[in-house]
Design a protein around this motif. Structure first.
Motif, PDB file in Angstrom:
ATOM      1  N   TYR A   1       6.881  -3.034  -7.233  1.00 37.16           N
ATOM      2  CA  TYR A   1       7.517  -4.298  -6.904  1.00 37.16           C
ATOM      3  C   TYR A   1       8.883  -4.051  -6.274  1.00 37.16           C
ATOM      4  CZ  TYR A   1      10.268  -8.458  -7.514  1.00 37.16           C
ATOM      5  OH  TYR A   1      11.102  -9.503  -7.277  1.00 37.16           O
ATOM      6  N   THR A   2       9.683  -3.180  -6.902  1.00 45.35           N
ATOM      7  CA  THR A   2      11.034  -2.942  -6.387  1.00 45.35           C
ATOM      8  C   THR A   2      10.990  -2.351  -4.984  1.00 45.35           C
ATOM      9  OG1 THR A   2      11.532  -2.309  -8.650  1.00 45.35           O
ATOM     10  CG2 THR A   2      13.276  -2.002  -7.032  1.00 45.35           C
TER      11      THR A   2
ATOM     12  N   MET B   1      10.802  -5.112   2.125  1.00 44.55           N
ATOM     13  CA  MET B   1      10.569  -6.418   2.749  1.00 44.55           C
ATOM     14  C   MET B   1      11.888  -7.093   3.064  1.00 44.55           C
ATOM     15  SD  MET B   1       7.220  -7.413   2.711  1.00 44.55           S
ATOM     16  CE  MET B   1       7.077  -9.108   2.235  1.00 44.55           C
ATOM     17  N   ARG B   2      12.828  -6.971   2.124  1.00 44.57           N
ATOM     18  CA  ARG B   2      14.111  -7.619   2.341  1.00 44.57           C
ATOM     19  C   ARG B   2      14.821  -6.997   3.535  1.00 44.57           C
ATOM     20  NH1 ARG B   2      18.999  -7.657  -1.748  1.00 44.57           N
ATOM     21  NH2 ARG B   2      19.140  -5.652  -0.732  1.00 44.57           N
ATOM     22  N   TRP B   3      14.816  -5.666   3.551  1.00 45.18           N
ATOM     23  CA  TRP B   3      15.426  -4.977   4.687  1.00 45.18           C
ATOM     24  C   TRP B   3      14.785  -5.443   5.978  1.00 45.18           C
ATOM     25  CZ3 TRP B   3      13.263  -1.919   8.465  1.00 45.18           C
ATOM     26  CH2 TRP B   3      14.165  -1.257   9.299  1.00 45.18           C
ATOM     27  N   TYR B   4      13.447  -5.453   5.969  1.00 46.56           N
ATOM     28  CA  TYR B   4      12.714  -5.802   7.168  1.00 46.56           C
ATOM     29  C   TYR B   4      13.051  -7.217   7.599  1.00 46.56           C
ATOM     30  CZ  TYR B   4       8.882  -5.977  10.443  1.00 46.56           C
ATOM     31  OH  TYR B   4       8.132  -6.079  11.579  1.00 46.56           O
ATOM     32  N   PHE B   5      13.102  -8.095   6.615  1.00 41.25           N
ATOM     33  CA  PHE B   5      13.317  -9.494   6.945  1.00 41.25           C
ATOM     34  C   PHE B   5      14.710  -9.741   7.485  1.00 41.25           C
ATOM     35  CE2 PHE B   5      10.082 -12.266   6.908  1.00 41.25           C
ATOM     36  CZ  PHE B   5      10.544 -13.564   6.884  1.00 41.25           C
TER      37      PHE B   5
ATOM     38  N   VAL C   1       0.834  -1.200   0.000  1.00 38.31           N
ATOM     39  CA  VAL C   1       0.000   0.000   0.000  1.00 38.31           C
ATOM     40  C   VAL C   1       0.867   1.248   0.000  1.00 38.31           C
ATOM     41  CG1 VAL C   1      -1.651   1.350   1.352  1.00 38.31           C
ATOM     42  CG2 VAL C   1      -1.930  -1.108   1.128  1.00 38.31           C
ATOM     43  N   PHE C   2       1.909   1.248   0.848  1.00 40.52           N
ATOM     44  CA  PHE C   2       2.757   2.427   0.959  1.00 40.52           C
ATOM     45  C   PHE C   2       3.459   2.714  -0.361  1.00 40.52           C
ATOM     46  CE2 PHE C   2       6.457   4.895   2.240  1.00 40.52           C
ATOM     47  CZ  PHE C   2       5.869   5.847   3.053  1.00 40.52           C
ATOM     48  N   SER C   3       3.926   1.666  -1.021  1.00 39.53           N
ATOM     49  CA  SER C   3       4.611   1.862  -2.298  1.00 39.53           C
ATOM     50  C   SER C   3       3.671   2.445  -3.340  1.00 39.53           C
ATOM     51  CB  SER C   3       5.169   0.536  -2.825  1.00 39.53           C
ATOM     52  OG  SER C   3       5.997  -0.044  -1.868  1.00 39.53           O
TER      53      SER C   3
END
Lengths: 139, 484
Positions: free
Chosen positions: B340-341, B347-351, B207-209
């Motif tokens: 997507y990017t 998500m990657r950072w978060y994960f 949503v934010f993106s």
């Protein structure tokens, strides 16, 4: 700069030391003259006064700050009312500088205007710094 | 032809001459062209002045004299003159290449943009975006449907399998508990991270993106600028604040984009206190969505705390009023690839950031449990929790909440499913948990970004404040007799 209407002394906001510690200073619209202690009216007047001022301005001088313009007004930026680097650098780095044509699009809740192909939003404090010479009257 | 363009002087002869003279006086290598250094010196850049006065001590006085001489020729400050001349040169060049069309009719996107900026239409649009974006998509779809689906899978298939595996291959009970059982790394840590937090954070970042990519964020900023001014921030702060609904840790990091130290402190405090992260938000929305009045009370209470604390901090902290200025990029359709990017990177950072901490939290909880430290802490917390009118089990939720905010929220979700909490208790818990501690990751980032002193001061304020507010809320509900 504020000028005491009683003794004529000129002083900056910071010089009005007796007001510095007061929590009402933002609302009371007065500053105590550091020389004679008279309380000078300085801040912008209330809503009615502001409306009246706007109406009066419609016939007043050609040079106005962006904050005094009406939606739809066009003009040329004639300068800035301050040369304080902190404020002006921001505007110039956005590409807002004297000589450019400007069009005011909206005034509430923030001032929105167009310069060139770009739109900007600024608050009242910054809008007051931008001086505009009106070019064409609104139909 | 190209070379000729480059040789056109950018500034008037006086400034160009001064530049040459300053350049000739600069001896040391500054990793920048001498002309750039000379220009910055002329414009009064403090940092460059400091560096040059230290390195070219001998010539610095001469340079200063040149600057003063140059300044004497202009009414306006040099930085203004230099900038203005550069801009004029730039527009002279662009005028040669561009022809400006007659003013076209406002395009479709321009009309949409106007609608989002006018308060009359803009505020309903803002509320719609929040309702569908946050509530419907993140709250109901992410935290409801997706979490349900994934969690059931985890509990029915993975957990029993892991537990059996561990029980049959590892003979030591403490190690069994570390990996599996109630608080194990795999059964609890991985489950929370993958099945509860991941779908919620993922849907939020999508949503934010989308909001970011359409160019809606600056419009949102201008709508809320006046409101934010009253809490000592400016409209720009809407970016870290909205991001805070995704992850307060990330938002605290983003708050470094705010201009003054004062704004950064206020934003950090409000993020730590009143902005629920997506994990909390999702779970709280899922828990309270069946009780609209309870949900409204929770949201209203938090908004009140947010504004009140912000207002008081703005009054108490010294410093200038913030100013708001922002470019409004044209609105456009979001680009799928961008979305997507952006989502993927976040998500990657978060994960990468969250997984180790979830595992660490599991280990700490396991340590605390086996050594009995936790039982003691929970015992101390229990009377506090009881005074808020909550059952003993909540003490554990709060304690886990310290290791990760979302961890605590996920624990609350577990508790909610057993059905032992009343509506009042749910609201009080949700409100206290939201206000309560920044999770451990946020605390670390706070220390890193704002310094130990500020971070500790904020934490010391937030802890008791959360419980006092919870107490007040519980008391208010009971004396007014509101049915939730």
């Amino acid at each position: 700069m504020n000028k005491c209407s009683f003794c004529g002394y000129e002083f900056s906001d910071e010089a009005a030391q007796s007001c510095a510690g007061c929590f009402l200073r933002r609302f009371c619209g007065k500053l105590k003259c550091p020389r004679c202690g008279y309380e000078v009216f300085t801040k912008r007047p209330g809503i009615i006064g502001r409306l009246r001022k706007r109406k009066g301005n419609a016939v007043a001088a050609e040079h106005k700050s962006l904050a005094d313009l009406h939606v739809g007004d066009r003009g040329q930026i004639s300068g800035f009312s301050t040369y304080e680097p902190k404020k002006i650098r921001k505007l110039m780095s956005l590409g807002i500088y004297p000589g450019l044509l400007i069009r005011l699009l909206q005034v509430f809740p923030a001032y929105v205007f167009q310069v060139g192909f770009t739109q900007f939003a600024v608050d009242r404090e910054i809008a007051q710094e931008i001086q505009v010479t009106l070019t064409a009257d609104r139909p | 032809m190209e070379a000729a363009v480059f040789k056109t002087p950018v500034y008037d002869s006086l400034i160009e001459k001064s530049l040459l003279r300053i350049e000739s006086l600069l001896i040391n290598n500054f990793h920048l062209s001498k002309r750039a250094i000379a220009l910055l010196l002329l414009q009064g850049d403090e940092e460059i002045h400091k560096i040059v006065s230290a390195r070219d001590r001998g010539n610095y006085e001469a340079i200063e004299r040149i600057i003063a001489d140059t300044q004497a020729n202009y009414k306006e400050p040099l930085y203004f003159v230099v900038n203005l001349q550069r801009q004029h040169t730039a527009s002279r060049l662009s005028d040669q290449a561009i022809s400006v069309p007659e003013e076209p009719r406002p395009s479709f996107s321009e009309n949409i943009s106007r609608l989002t900026m006018r308060p009359v239409t803009g505020i309903p649009i803002l509320l719609l975006v929040l309702y569908y974006g946050l509530y419907k998509f993140v709250g109901i779809f992410g935290a409801g449907t997706l979490v349900n689906y994934l969690e059931t899978g985890f509990e029915k298939i993975i957990n029993p399998w892991v537990s059996r595996l561990v029980e049959s291959y590892i003979p030591w009970v403490p190690v069994q508990e570390l990996l599996a059982k109630d608080y194990g790394i795999i059964t609890l840590g991985f489950r929370y991270a993958l099945a509860i937090v991941l779908p919620i954070v993922g849907t939020f970042f999508i949503v934010f993106s989308i909001i970011e990519d359409t160019g809606y964020l600056p419009r949102m900023a201008l709508l809320v600028d006046r409101l934010f001014k009253s809490i000592g921030l400016n409209g720009r702060a809407v970016i870290p604040m909205t991001l805070g609904f995704g992850c307060d840790t990330m938002a605290t990091m983003v708050s470094r984009t705010l201009e003054t130290a004062r704004e950064r402190i206020i934003a950090t405090l409000l993020l730590a206190l009143a902005i629920p992260c997506s994990a909390q938000l999702g779970i709280i929305l899922a828990i309270l969505s069946g009780r609209p009045r309870a949900l409204a009370l929770w949201a209203g209470f938090l908004l009140l705390v947010f504004l009140l604390v912000g207002y008081l901090t703005a009054k108490l902290l010294p410093g200038d009023r913030p100013s708001f200025y922002m470019e409004l990029p044209p609105m456009r359709w979001p680009n799928l690839k961008n979305i997507y990017t952006k989502t993927y990177t976040r998500m990657r950072w978060y994960f990468l950031e969250i997984m180790p901490l979830f595992i660490l939290a599991s280990v700490l909880i396991w340590l605390g449990n086996t050594t009995g430290v936790f039982q003691q802490l929970v015992a101390w917390l229990t009377p506090v929790v009881n005074s808020l009118g909550l059952p003993d089990a909540i003490a554990q939720v709060f304690l886990f909440g310290f290791f990760r905010r979302d961890y605590g929220a996920a624990g609350l979700y577990d508790l909610y499913k057993t059905g032992i909490l009343s509506s009042t208790q749910l609201v009080v818990t949700a409100a206290t948990l939201t206000l309560f501690v920044p999770c451990i990751a946020q605390l670390i980032i706070m220390i890193k970004e704002r310094g130990l002193k500020t971070a500790v001061a904020i934490a010391v304020f937030v802890f008791p404040f959360a419980f006092i507010s919870g107490y007040a809320l519980n008391w208010l509900i009971s004396i007014t007799g509101v049915k939730l």
